[in-house]
Design an enzyme around this catalytic site. Structure first.
Site, short mmCIF file in Angstrom:
data_model
loop_
_atom_site.label_atom_id
_atom_site.label_comp_id
_atom_site.label_asym_id
_atom_site.label_seq_id
_atom_site.Cartn_x
_atom_site.Cartn_y
_atom_site.Cartn_z
N CYS A 26 0.85 -1.19 0.00
CA CYS A 26 0.00 0.00 0.00
C CYS A 26 0.89 1.24 0.00
O CYS A 26 2.01 1.22 0.52
CB CYS A 26 -0.88 -0.03 1.25
SG CYS A 26 -1.88 1.46 1.50
N SER A 28 0.55 3.78 1.78
CA SER A 28 0.73 4.33 3.14
C SER A 28 2.09 3.95 3.72
O SER A 28 2.75 4.78 4.36
CB SER A 28 -0.40 3.86 4.06
OG SER A 28 -1.62 4.40 3.62
N HIS A 31 4.83 6.25 2.46
CA HIS A 31 4.99 7.57 3.11
C HIS A 31 6.07 7.49 4.20
O HIS A 31 6.78 8.45 4.44
CB HIS A 31 3.68 8.03 3.74
CG HIS A 31 2.58 8.31 2.76
ND1 HIS A 31 2.72 9.13 1.67
CD2 HIS A 31 1.29 7.87 2.69
CE1 HIS A 31 1.59 9.19 0.99
NE2 HIS A 31 0.70 8.44 1.59
N HIS A 47 0.66 -3.59 6.37
CA HIS A 47 -0.56 -3.60 7.19
C HIS A 47 -1.73 -4.24 6.49
O HIS A 47 -2.81 -4.33 7.05
CB HIS A 47 -0.92 -2.16 7.58
CG HIS A 47 -1.13 -1.28 6.39
ND1 HIS A 47 -0.10 -0.74 5.68
CD2 HIS A 47 -2.27 -0.89 5.77
CE1 HIS A 47 -0.59 -0.03 4.68
NE2 HIS A 47 -1.90 -0.11 4.70
N CYS A 150 -7.13 -3.17 3.63
CA CYS A 150 -6.88 -1.74 3.49
C CYS A 150 -7.47 -1.16 2.21
O CYS A 150 -8.41 -0.39 2.25
CB CYS A 150 -5.40 -1.40 3.61
SG CYS A 150 -5.15 0.39 3.55
#
Ligand code: PAD
Ligand code: ZN
Length: 353
Positions: A26, A28, A31, A47, A150
């Site tokens: 992902c 995320s 980042h 995650h 997610c």
């Protein structure tokens, strides 16, 4: 990222230990990789994972050894006001689900190793709080099921649970990666009449069509005018699924009167967004946000799994490639280049993955 061995300590009474079958890459996590968001180090990222329960602590009731599960970052306490009012994805006491200081679940040579989101899914095993997993139907293939944790939860939930898109609504989605494609199929499920996909990458726009986009617009300057023109005055909902201030502003500017822009993309830590004040007042438009699908994940994940099994939710086309853990850095380079929807790490021989 480097691949290293760590020690697992547990499960403690409220924890579960999972043998990971598959784990999605992902944006995320990215980042944190590039430093847009801070995180204590060292950390196991990841995650969006699926797997089989290997061990449960003595207080755990909702899953048992051998169950197929999906992890979610929306760990909840179940007792705070947010949890008690049906918003456990906004749990006030989430930190309390983390192990106490000095009792890290993961360690290396006796030193604590952090888990991103209290999970750490880029690993063969996860040791996590039991309020971080949802059971999924037995016949759900695990190599696509991980995405329910997610990308699917976030995207479909933003459309259905947060915006509450209704039949006939007109929708635009800016950013058609793993999450944005799921906003598109969420809007399709909800009966949107127009779904305008916006992305810089032509390949993503082609993929957006597979998920239900009715119109394709190349990202960049002029997007707002094109969307307003296509819809004769703007959309009811515009979703920003990248995490950039200029595209949040674009989403806001393409609304028709009474519409709502929904921010889903994660912005750079400490950054601001701005919107023009006059249309905000005069056109009664809203700017709202959505975290993790704005829905209790243990309710939504099995539902979305069922929709997949009925052929109503497309997860197969989200997986651009299945890769080995050793290819994780290359997988993130491809994500950054915008060339893949989702890369999924699969671990051979776990469950049905
Ligand atoms: P991704 O990298 O797969 O997709 C991003 C897409 O945006 C790519 O297709 C890009 O080509 C496209 N893009 C980039 N810049 C522009 C631009 N200026 N105009 C148009 N298109 C552009 O990411 P993802 O789908 O995995 O994640 C998207 C964001 O959502 C990211 O910020 C992630 O952290 C966030 C997220 N939010 C939640 C939540 O709960 N709110 C959950 C999960 C992920
Ligand atoms: Zn994610």
């Amino acid at each position: 990222m480097s691949i290293e061995d760590v020690d697992l300590d547990g499960p403690r009474p409220d924890e579960v230990r999972i043998r990971v079958a598959a784990s999605g890459l992902c944006h995320s996590d990215y980042h944190f990789i590039v430093g847009d968001m801070p995180h204590p180090l060292p950390v196991v990222l990841g995650h969006e994972a699926s797997g089989i329960v290997e061990a449960v602590g003595e207080n755990v009731r909702h899953v048992k050894v051998g169950d197929a599960v999906v992890s979610c970052i929306s760990t909840y306490c179940g007792e705070c006001t947010q949890c008690q009012t049906g918003h456990n994805y906004r749990c006030d006491d989430k930190p309390a689900r983390a192990p106490a200081i000095g009792e890290a679940r993961l360690s290396q040579a006796g030193k604590p190793v952090h888990q991103f989101g209290q999970l750490g899914g880029f690993a063969e095993e996860m040791l996590i709080h039991a309020h971080s997993v949802s059971r999924i139907p037995e016949d759900m293939p695990l190599d696509v099921a991980c995405l329910l944790g997610c990308a699917v939860l976030t995207g479909v939930g933003a459309a259905i649970e947060r915006a509450k898109v209704r039949p006939g609504d007109m929708v635009a989605v800016i950013g058609c990666g793993g999450v944005g494609l799921n906003v598109i199929q969420g809007a399709r499920l909800a009966g949107a009449s127009r779904i305008i996909a916006v992305d810089l990458n032509p390949a993503k726009l082609e993929l957006a069509k597979v998920f239900g986009a009715t119109d394709l617009v190349a990202g960049g300057d002029g997007v707002v005018e094109q969307v307003r023109e296509l819809t004769k005055g703007g959309v009811d909902y515009a979703f920003e699924v990248i995490g950039l201030a200029p595209t949040v502003r674009q989403a806001f500017m393409m609304l028709r009167k009474g519409g709502a822009a929904v921010m889903v993309g994660v912005p750079k830590f400490g950054s601001d967004i701005s919107i023009p004040a006059m249309p905000f007042l005069q056109q009664e438009v809203s700017l709202i946000s959505s975290m993790m699908g704005s829905v209790p994940f243990q309710v939504a994940i099995p539902r979305y799994a069922q929709l997949y099994l009925e052929g109503r939710l497309n997860l197969d086309s989200l997986v651009s490639q299945r890769i080995a853990l050793t290819d994780i850095n290359k997988g993130y380079e491809q994500l950054a280049a915008g060339s893949v929807a989702r890369s999924v790490i699969t671990f051979e021989g776990v469950g049905r993955a």
